[in-house]
Design a protein around this motif. Structure first.
Motif, short mmCIF file in Angstrom:
data_model
loop_
_atom_site.label_atom_id
_atom_site.label_comp_id
_atom_site.label_asym_id
_atom_site.label_seq_id
_atom_site.Cartn_x
_atom_site.Cartn_y
_atom_site.Cartn_z
N HIS A 65 0.83 -1.20 0.00
CA HIS A 65 0.00 0.00 0.00
C HIS A 65 0.87 1.25 0.00
O HIS A 65 0.63 2.20 -0.74
N GLY A 66 1.88 1.25 0.87
CA GLY A 66 2.69 2.45 1.05
C GLY A 66 3.49 2.78 -0.20
O GLY A 66 3.26 3.82 -0.82
N LEU A 67 4.40 1.90 -0.57
CA LEU A 67 5.26 2.20 -1.71
C LEU A 67 4.51 2.06 -3.03
O LEU A 67 4.34 3.01 -3.78
N LEU A 70 1.27 4.39 -3.25
CA LEU A 70 1.51 5.83 -3.40
C LEU A 70 2.15 6.16 -4.75
O LEU A 70 1.87 7.21 -5.33
N MET A 71 3.00 5.25 -5.24
CA MET A 71 3.59 5.47 -6.57
C MET A 71 2.51 5.56 -7.63
O MET A 71 2.61 6.33 -8.58
N GLN A 72 1.47 4.74 -7.45
CA GLN A 72 0.39 4.70 -8.44
C GLN A 72 -0.71 5.70 -8.10
O GLN A 72 -1.75 5.71 -8.74
N LEU A 73 -0.49 6.53 -7.09
CA LEU A 73 -1.43 7.57 -6.68
C LEU A 73 -2.78 6.99 -6.27
O LEU A 73 -3.82 7.60 -6.44
N SER A 74 -2.72 5.76 -5.70
CA SER A 74 -3.95 5.06 -5.33
C SER A 74 -4.51 5.59 -4.01
O SER A 74 -3.78 5.75 -3.03
N ILE A 75 -5.81 5.84 -3.99
CA ILE A 75 -6.46 6.34 -2.77
C ILE A 75 -6.30 5.34 -1.63
O ILE A 75 -6.03 5.72 -0.49
N SER A 76 -6.44 4.04 -1.95
CA SER A 76 -6.33 3.02 -0.90
C SER A 76 -4.95 3.09 -0.24
O SER A 76 -4.82 2.86 0.96
N PHE A 78 -3.02 5.80 0.19
CA PHE A 78 -2.95 6.94 1.11
C PHE A 78 -3.72 6.64 2.40
O PHE A 78 -3.23 6.92 3.50
#
Lengths: 103, 175
Positions: A65-67, A70-76, A78
């Motif tokens: 989820h973190g790396l 966030l790289m994919q700008l995914s809401i889940s 964040f």
């Protein structure tokens, strides 16, 4: 195979620069809970059980989820990272209260 | 090259870099949660910054297809909080705990055993959670640009500035 590689890579790198260290109880833990390897083992086990149950439920950990998230700008990503870190800060403050610093 | 070999080689590089970044250790992980040592946050921020630009460039050229995980509010939030609480006590990350054992931190073995137990427990609980709880707030895959109705690059530019400012802040505070 990725996990096998992580083991080999970390072992080789820590031996190469002399940072390999056999440790049964980390200093921050010792300052709060004493030098018992057994107590630390139980803590690590129970913490791991809860953490993995949560990670399976949240469908990811700080890597998934973190790396990756966030790289994919995914809401889940964040949301999950905020919860990981928020709960981590809260529980760490409660659990290691009275212990020394991490540095 | 077979995927097995690719996995092994990537893993060796990943393990060596994680070890050299000092991010495998209990001290560093708990240090971040105690807000005393932001090594792992800085490590993650730089990885995210480079990865965010890189993976979106690859996607723009059609070389990869992004697959963001579904946003499921109930599971993301409750699971996230459970993970965070357990993480503070365990002091290792699931994906990198094997590396912590490799650099001699033998107590990570018990963390790994605990995680196997946690995964087994979840598998046992899954049939009960599947139909109700795990569907709560399921919004499907959602991305920040998608929600804002813009392309990826404006979002990437803003986030890059925020991440760099966070980095500067940690450095200034000596964290």
């Amino acid at each position: 195979m990725l996990i096998v590689g992580v083991f080999i890579g970390a072992l080789a790198a820590s031996l190469a620069d002399g940072s390999f260290k056999v440790e049964a109880v980390p200093p921050v833990w010792r300052e709060r809970f004493g030098n018992s390897a057994g107590v630390r083992a139980v803590g690590a086990f129970l913490g791991g059980t809860v953490a993995m149950f949560g990670a399976r439920m949240a469908d990811g950990c700080p890597s998934g989820h973190g790396l990756s998230g966030l790289m994919q700008l995914s809401i889940s990503g964040f949301i999950a990272l905020a919860c990981f870190f928020g709960a981590g800060v809260l529980v760490a403050a409660l659990v290691y209260r009275g212990g020394g610093g991490a540095r | 090259m077979s995927e097995q070999w690719l996995g092994l080689i990537t893993g060796v590089a990943f393990g060596a870099l994680l070890q050299q970044g000092r991010v495998l250790r209990f001290e560093k992980q708990v240090g971040a949660m105690l807000l005393k040592d932001m090594t792992i946050m800085k490590f993650m921020l730089s990885a995210i910054l480079v990865g965010m630009v890189g993976i979106n460039l690859l996607a723009a050229f059609g070389l990869v297809k992004l697959s963001p995980k579904a946003t499921v509010l109930g599971a993301n939030i409750v699971g996230g909080i459970l993970f965070g609480g357990g993480w503070a006590i365990m002091g290792f990350c699931p994906g990198t705990s094997v590396g912590a054992v490799a650099e001699g931190r033998v107590h990570a073995v018990f963390a790994i055993l605990g995680m196997l137990a946690g995964a087994a427990l979840f598998a046992e609980a899954y049939p009960y959670l599947e139909k109700g709880f795990l569907k709560m707030g399921n919004l499907g895959p959602m991305t920040l640009p998608g929600v804002l109705g813009v392309g990826p690059w404006p979002v990437i530019a803003v986030l890059a500035v925020i991440y760099i400012l966070a980095f500067v802040f940690f450095e200034k505070k000596g964290l």
